[in-house]
Scaffold this motif. Structure first.
Motif, PDB file in Angstrom:
ATOM      1  N   ASP A   1      -4.860  -5.060   2.665  1.00 47.26           N
ATOM      2  CA  ASP A   1      -4.190  -5.722   1.542  1.00 47.26           C
ATOM      3  C   ASP A   1      -4.901  -7.041   1.202  1.00 47.26           C
TER       4      ASP A   1
ATOM      5  N   LEU B   1      -0.818   7.855   0.178  1.00 51.15           N
ATOM      6  CA  LEU B   1      -2.155   7.968  -0.408  1.00 51.15           C
ATOM      7  C   LEU B   1      -3.166   7.432   0.605  1.00 51.15           C
TER       8      LEU B   1
ATOM      9  N   SER C   1      -7.650   5.890  -2.588  1.00 48.41           N
ATOM     10  CA  SER C   1      -6.751   6.092  -3.732  1.00 48.41           C
ATOM     11  C   SER C   1      -5.942   4.832  -4.014  1.00 48.41           C
ATOM     12  N   ASN C   2      -5.590   4.147  -2.939  1.00 48.70           N
ATOM     13  CA  ASN C   2      -4.863   2.891  -3.135  1.00 48.70           C
ATOM     14  C   ASN C   2      -5.718   1.876  -3.883  1.00 48.70           C
TER      15      ASN C   2
ATOM     16  N   ALA D   1       2.526   7.353  -6.074  1.00 49.51           N
ATOM     17  CA  ALA D   1       2.845   6.002  -5.592  1.00 49.51           C
ATOM     18  C   ALA D   1       4.324   5.685  -5.772  1.00 49.51           C
TER      19      ALA D   1
ATOM     20  N   ALA E   1       4.452   0.376  -4.892  1.00 51.59           N
ATOM     21  CA  ALA E   1       3.900   0.756  -6.192  1.00 51.59           C
ATOM     22  C   ALA E   1       4.056  -0.387  -7.186  1.00 51.59           C
TER      23      ALA E   1
ATOM     24  N   SER F   1       1.680  -2.940  -6.428  1.00 54.59           N
ATOM     25  CA  SER F   1       0.313  -2.549  -6.736  1.00 54.59           C
ATOM     26  C   SER F   1       0.064  -2.587  -8.231  1.00 54.59           C
TER      27      SER F   1
ATOM     28  N   ARG G   1      -8.385  -6.427  -0.287  1.00 53.61           N
ATOM     29  CA  ARG G   1      -8.261  -5.992  -1.677  1.00 53.61           C
ATOM     30  C   ARG G   1      -7.989  -7.192  -2.580  1.00 53.61           C
TER      31      ARG G   1
ATOM     32  N   THR H   1      -5.077   0.388  -7.888  1.00 55.86           N
ATOM     33  CA  THR H   1      -4.996  -1.014  -8.294  1.00 55.86           C
ATOM     34  C   THR H   1      -6.271  -1.472  -8.994  1.00 55.86           C
TER      35      THR H   1
ATOM     36  N   LEU I   1       0.854  -1.186   0.000  1.00 55.63           N
ATOM     37  CA  LEU I   1       0.000   0.000   0.000  1.00 55.63           C
ATOM     38  C   LEU I   1       0.892   1.239   0.000  1.00 55.63           C
ATOM     39  N   ILE I   2       0.428   2.267  -0.712  1.00 57.26           N
ATOM     40  CA  ILE I   2       1.230   3.479  -0.831  1.00 57.26           C
ATOM     41  C   ILE I   2       1.022   4.339   0.415  1.00 57.26           C
TER      42      ILE I   2
ATOM     43  N   VAL J   1      -2.798   5.996   4.480  1.00 55.60           N
ATOM     44  CA  VAL J   1      -2.217   4.695   4.811  1.00 55.60           C
ATOM     45  C   VAL J   1      -1.132   4.817   5.876  1.00 55.60           C
TER      46      VAL J   1
END
Lengths: 538, 338, 333
Positions: free
Chosen positions: A145, A99, A103-104, C208, C216, C219, A148, A108, A95-96, A133
């Motif tokens: 995670d 963000l 947005s994460n 990201a 990133a 992802s 998702r 994706t 995960l970023i 995050v």
């Protein structure tokens, strides 16, 4: 090659990968049926992580075929792996940090509603998608995670140590959700060091050893021993009963002054009122579940953090550490669990071992290369470090790297060593050498404080153990009584007449609908039991 | 320029190197002994130069080449040391110019010796401030030294206004050391440079401080846990860098027989380039000064070559840039196995 | 009871939302405060300061404003571009040479060409970073030589000319005399490019790769492409900066000046983390205005203009030191 059995969802055969001269995978195979939760097992260095990297698009194999739903699976990146039907949940959440959660998900292209659904199923119904995050705790990130990944509905879901950073209640939910994948069209590849989890949710287990698949086991009651035997191979599956039989504390003269004393140490809310003495020539074990304040205790003793109250005494005199250098000058040296924290990866073994020699301002001048060489060579010999790749530490194996972090202090001569889980993630052979070394050091008069997440080690290496629970010392146990059940009970601060944790855990895992509160405690007990078990077999 | 080989691999004594393919060995040579291909590149450039202008490679050429490479190599020493720790010192241009200008303006009234002492002290103070900002307040080295170069340049512009009627006077001794050539091919600046080079090359390998520079660049957390007070290393490093810059500034003012507040500004990027070409990683933990010296020589020879070919300044710049990218890419290809 | 407590609750959520906004955009809010303070100081020092002053200010910040946006984009994406000033020079001379003695329509074509050139040059920078795996700072430092050399090849000394319409769209006010066209041009162009960008998947990808390259990659972000596009955008805005140089100066400027360094200073002051992943383009633009006001104020206060460079450097160091002190305190708490 053999005809691919049509009922396999994922079929990897004869996969090999080498890095330069090092063979990471010799010939691995993995066959996963639809609707199966399949464990991937292997000791460190068995090639498990390389196989995972291949399946997730991290590296490409030199050889071998991988089929997903009978289609060739070629992944040069995680994105391609995902398109090929394999989605994975990594140990560090993908995960970023900068963000927010939404947005994460957008990044994706994950279905938001489905993710929400799984978040609720996994025990985080309250989570706000607007949260950044980086403001969320690690456990929540892992759950996000996973949610998702579930929402994407991949053919194969790969869970790498999914439960490692989770509190007990979330672990329970995760295992329950994973268990529900059984009998669907999709499969789960489940990697865990906790045998009890494998027993609870997995149908079959593939075992790797030295880069090869050495067996596929149907997971039933009692198959743990077979799995462990396969993982260990020729290496003796049980550790020596005791490296050094004599407990120094037993015949310590009454007038010996403690080397290190903690007096009512507190750190914020994490550690409260901790007092103990550490004597020369003894190995004092510290037992605690994850996050009970042991990190803060070691940070204080090693000079990385200052206590909010209380006092550290060295040889009877009060000591105040503002920097690790102060602790080192007082004779307290620290071996962290994370080797990446301790080593200069691009530098040589010699420079790594000699590093503490030159850290003092007074030692900035010329180095006496000969005396340095002698000390370093002696330490290399004591630790039996394999120096074939000595020009850069990053090319050493994990076990050898850990030896270098210890050799660094042995080379300069030590009085007090603080070891924080020094055997985490290294092979059994090296572990044994480290226990032997700790005993030797103690025999030579060194005081050792040893935190270990593997309860088995206490009886192997320690003279006595203190148990920390919620920041307080709740028990002190002499080595003779420090068997795993006793330590485990103490670690949970359970009454002596409580049910044996293993039984408790086993019951919970089999029973689907346990009372919520009981389940929380039990799953956690199970986690610890399996942690203790993973060090070796009974 | 010999290099004490194997000093860092003493732990392997007695253990045979595992046999490997020749390709790997070739890469290993470049990784472990980057000097060999660098010197080869330098030799090739000299040969090309001789072809481009037959007869140019002679004793006099050697003298002038060394003479202009030396100040660059000293400035590049600042970058090498900083880069080993994962830092960079972009203030060397302003600081070196300050040294030159202070000496140029102060020596008539104060005498050359006092002027030099004041100048070096001023540069050391600028370095001290850099070091405190970077080491204690954890300011990014790029930003800190950039800000410092603005501050120094600004202060010197103000000072310049006060000194405008005075004019600059280049101390004879500096002119002698900076621009003189003895025996037809030995620049006098070698008197200054050789000790500096020896101290840095040997010091990086055989002093505790040298080891710490590498350690901090490789892993500052590990260095701290091993007892290093990282801020002390940074403060000493940037002070040293300031003093080295002062020396380079003095040599350049002697060489060009002038001193302005922006005398050295044009040399900042080449100094970084020399260190990069010499094999020092800008990410820290890897490199050395011997390579940097060769890097400075390469850049100087390239400049001469382009002058000989009567390339416009523009083409020179373009080629400079291309060389840096190509060499840096070659290093990355060779050393990066991750 | 319940009603009032509900009202209290909703008020509390308003307050917490506001607080959350301030906390998240704390740096930008502080910058706006600083900007207002400096405007007030300017007015105090020079009571006549009015539309003319504002217009002069807006025109003078236009090139560096674009440069700051350019730098912000690449730094957010986890890189840094030390060739921003050189690309500006290249764009400036290209436009000036092509526009000289040509008609307006041709001039429009030139602007488009120069912007595409900026995109291409930036993409080359990015591709080199991606392909060679050499640290950004080294690649762009080297490329700054290349682009500056190319600019010198095109024009050895300041020359060429700017299309009159180009100069016209940035000079003078629009509507109110307090609204300089230069500022509107900057705001509109940045808004038109940045706002859709930031909201797009690509914008997320940029944050990201700057915030956590590993996460990133995992992802599924196309790493190489995102990085190259980020550099291309930086080249685009640098080209805009170069056009602004031509437009404000009336001629092409072949020597980069200190725009690269100023752009780095502005983004740091503007709240963009050099570590990547954090910040935006509004902060850097405000920072550019503040830095210009400092110079103006020093001038009005009768301070020798030579001090302004030193003061700028000191502000940069001071702000960054303050920022890292705040960060350190937060870690300790």
């Amino acid at each position: 090659m053999t005809v691919v059995a049509p009922e396999l969802l994922l079929n990897a055969t004869d996969v090999a990968k080498h890095y330069g001269a090092v063979v990471a995978l010799r010939s691995a195979s993995l066959a996963v049926r639809p609707g199966e939760v399949h464990a991937l097992m292997g000791a460190n260095g068995a090639g498990k992580s390389t196989l995972v990297k291949i399946l997730t698009g991290g590296v490409r194999p030199d050889r071998g075929t991988i089929l997903v739903r009978d289609r060739p699976f070629v992944a040069r990146s995680p994105a391609e792996a995902r398109r090929g039907g394999v989605v994975s949940v990594y140990q560090e959440p993908a995960l970023i940090p900068d963000l927010d959660v939404r947005s994460n998900l957008r990044l994706t292209q994950s279905p938001i509603e489905a993710t929400r659904h799984w978040l609720a199923e996994l025990g985080l119904p309250e989570l706000s998608l607007a949260d950044l995050v980086r403001d969320l705790p690690l456990a929540s990130l892992r759950i996000i995670d996973l949610a998702r990944a579930l929402a994407i509905e991949p053919d194969v879901l790969l869970l790498d140590e999914m439960t490692a950073a989770l509190p007990a209640n979330l672990t329970e939910r995760v295992l329950e959700v994973v268990g529900r994948q059984r009998g669907t069209e999709r499969s789960v590849i489940f990697i865990s060091h906790r045998m009890i989890e494998i027993a609870a949710v997995c149908d079959r287990a593939t075992v790797l050893r030295e880069g090869e698949t050495v067996g596929v086991v149907d997971v039933t009651a009692g198959s743990e021993n077979r799995i462990v035997a396969l993982m260990l191979g020729d290496i003796a599956s049980d550790l020596p009963a005791r490296v050094a039989a004599v407990a120094a504390s037993a015949n310590r003269p009454a007038d010996v002054r403690p080397r290190l004393s903690a007096r009512n140490l507190s750190v914020g809310t994490k550690l409260s009122d901790v007092s103990f003495d550490l004597f020369p020539g003894e190995v004092l074990g510290v037992v605690a579940l994850e996050g009970q304040g042991q990190d803060e205790l070691f940070d204080v003793l090693s000079g990385s953090e200052r206590p909010s109250s209380g006092e550290v005494q060295v040889d009877g005199a009060a000591a105040s550490f503002r920097h690790p250098a102060d602790a080192i000058r007082a004779g307290l040296v620290y071996v962290p669990a994370d080797r990446a924290e301790a080593l200069l990866m691009q530098r040589s073994v010699r420079e790594n071992i000699a590093l503490p020699f030159s850290t003092r301002f007074g030692a900035w001048g010329p180095i006496d290369l000969r005396s340095e060489g002698q000390k370093v060579d002696a330490a290399i010999k004591t630790l039996q470090i394999d120096t074939r790749a000595a020009s850069e530490v990053r090319r050493l194996s994990g076990g050898n790297q850990q030896k270098v972090t210890i050799a660094r202090w042995v080379a300069g001569g030590i009085r007090t060593m603080l070891c924080f889980d020094p055997t985490r993630g290294i092979d059994i052979g090296t572990k044994q050498q480290i226990y032997a070394l700790l005993r030797d050091l103690a025999a030579a008069g060194t005081a050792v404080l040893l935190y270990t997440s593997e309860l088995k080690e206490i009886q192997l290496a320690c003279d006595r153990a203190i148990v920390i629970f919620r920041g307080r010392i709740v028990a002190e146990i002499p080595v003779a009584d420090a068997d795993e059940p006793t330590l485990l009970r103490a670690a949970y601060d359970l009454k002596p007449d409580a049910v044996m944790p293993e039984e408790l855990a086993a019951e919970t895992m089999s029973a689907e609908a346990a009372g919520a509160e009981a389940a929380v405690a039990d799953a956690a007990v199970g986690a610890v039991a399996s942690q203790a078990g993973s060090g070796g077999t009974q | 320029m010999t290099r004490p080989a194997g000093a860092s691999t003493a732990g392997t004594a007695g253990v045979p190197r595992s046999p490997s393919a020749t390709g790997r060995n070739w890469r290993q040579v470049i990784r472990d002994q980057p000097l060999i291909p660098l010197i080869a590149l330098l030799a090739v450039l000299v040969v090309v130069l001789e072809f481009a202008s037959p007869g140019i490679v002679n004793a006099n050429w050697l003298g002038t080449t060394l003479r202009s490479a030396i100040p660059l190599a000293i400035l590049a020493a600042c970058q090498t040391l900083a880069m080993l720790t994962g830092g960079i010192d972009l203030s060397v241009g302003a600081v070196a110019s300050m040294a030159a200008y202070l000496i140029g303006t102060l020596s008539p009234s104060q005498g050359p010796l006092v002027a030099i002492v004041i100048a070096v002290a001023a540069c050391a103070i600028a370095g001290l401030v850099n070091g405190v900002g970077i080491g204690v307040f954890k300011v990014h080295p790029l930003i800190m030294t950039l800000g410092m170069s603005l501050v120094v340049l600004g202060l010197m512009s103000v000072y310049q206004l006060a000194m405008v009627q005075q004019g600059v006077h280049i101390v004879d001794a500096l002119r002698f050391v900076g621009s003189g050539i003895s025996f037809g091919f030995l620049p006098n600046s070698l008197i200054v440079f050789v000790p500096i080079a020896v101290i840095i090359v040997v010091g990086l390998r055989r002093t505790g401080y040298g080891r710490l520079l590498f350690a901090i660049g490789d892993n500052p957390i590990a260095a701290r846990l091993a007892g290093a007070r990282v801020w002390q290393v940074h403060v000493a490093l940037y002070m040293l860098s300031g003093i080295l810059a002062a020396i380079a500034g003095m040599l350049l003012s002697g060489l060009n027989n002038t001193a302005t507040v922006s005398l050295v500004e044009q040399q900042v990027l080449p100094s970084v380039a020399a260190a990069v070409i010499g094999g020092t990683s800008i990410m820290g933990g890897r490199g050395g000064y011997a390579g940097t010296i060769v890097g400075a020589l390469i850049l100087t020879v390239v400049t001469t070559l382009l002058n000989v070919l009567e390339m416009p300044e523009a083409v020179k710049q373009i080629l400079f840039g291309v060389i840096i990218v190509v060499v840096a890419a070659a290093y990355t290809r060779v050393s990066g196995d991750s | 009871m319940t009603a009032s407590s509900a009202a209290l609750g909703s008020r509390r959520t308003v307050v917490t939302t506001a607080l959350a906004f301030v906390r998240r955009n704390g740096w930008t809010v502080a910058l706006v405060g600083l900007l207002v303070a400096f405007l007030a100081i300017t007015k105090l020092l020079q009571p006549n300061y009015g539309p003319a002053g504002i217009q002069g200010l807006a025109i003078s910040i236009l090139p560096i404003g674009f440069a700051a946006v350019a730098q912000a984009i690449v730094v957010i994406a986890g890189g840094i571009d030390l060739s921003v000033g050189s690309i500006m020079a290249l764009a400036s001379v290209t436009s000036a040479v092509l526009m000289l003695n040509n008609d307006d329509l041709f001039g429009v074509g030139v602007v488009i060409f120069v912007l595409l050139l900026g995109l291409a040059v930036g993409a080359i920078n990015g591709a080199l970073v991606v392909v060679t795996k050499v640290p950004d700072i080294v690649v762009t430092l080297a490329m700054s030589f290349v682009w500056a050399g190319a600019a010198l090849l095109i024009l050895n000394t300041p020359g060429g000319g700017a299309a009159p319409w180009l100069m016209a769209i940035i000079s003078g006010p629009l509507g109110s005399p307090w609204l300089p066209k230069a500022l509107i041009v900057l705001a509109v162009i940045v808004a038109v490019v940045w706002i859709p960008l930031r909201r797009s998947t690509f914008g997320l990808a940029m944050y990201a790769i700057g915030s956590s390259p590993l996460a990133a990659l995992r992802s599924g972000v196309p790493m190489a492409r995102s990085k190259i596009v980020a550099y291309a955008l930086t080249g685009f805005f640098s080209a805009l900066g170069g056009l602004a140089l031509t437009a404000t100066g009336g001629v092409g400027a072949p020597v980069p000046g200190s725009y690269t360094l100023q752009s780095v200073a502005a983004i740091v002051l503007g709240g963009v983390s050099l570590a990547g992943g954090r910040g935006g383009v509004v902060g850097p633009i405000i920072a550019v205005i503040i830095l210009a006001l400092v110079r103006t104020d020093l001038f009005f206060a009768g301070v020798d203009p030579n001090w302004s460079t030193a003061v700028q450097g000191a502000i940069l160091i001071g702000v960054v030191t303050f920022g890292s002190l705040v960060a350190m305190r937060k870690v300790r708490a």
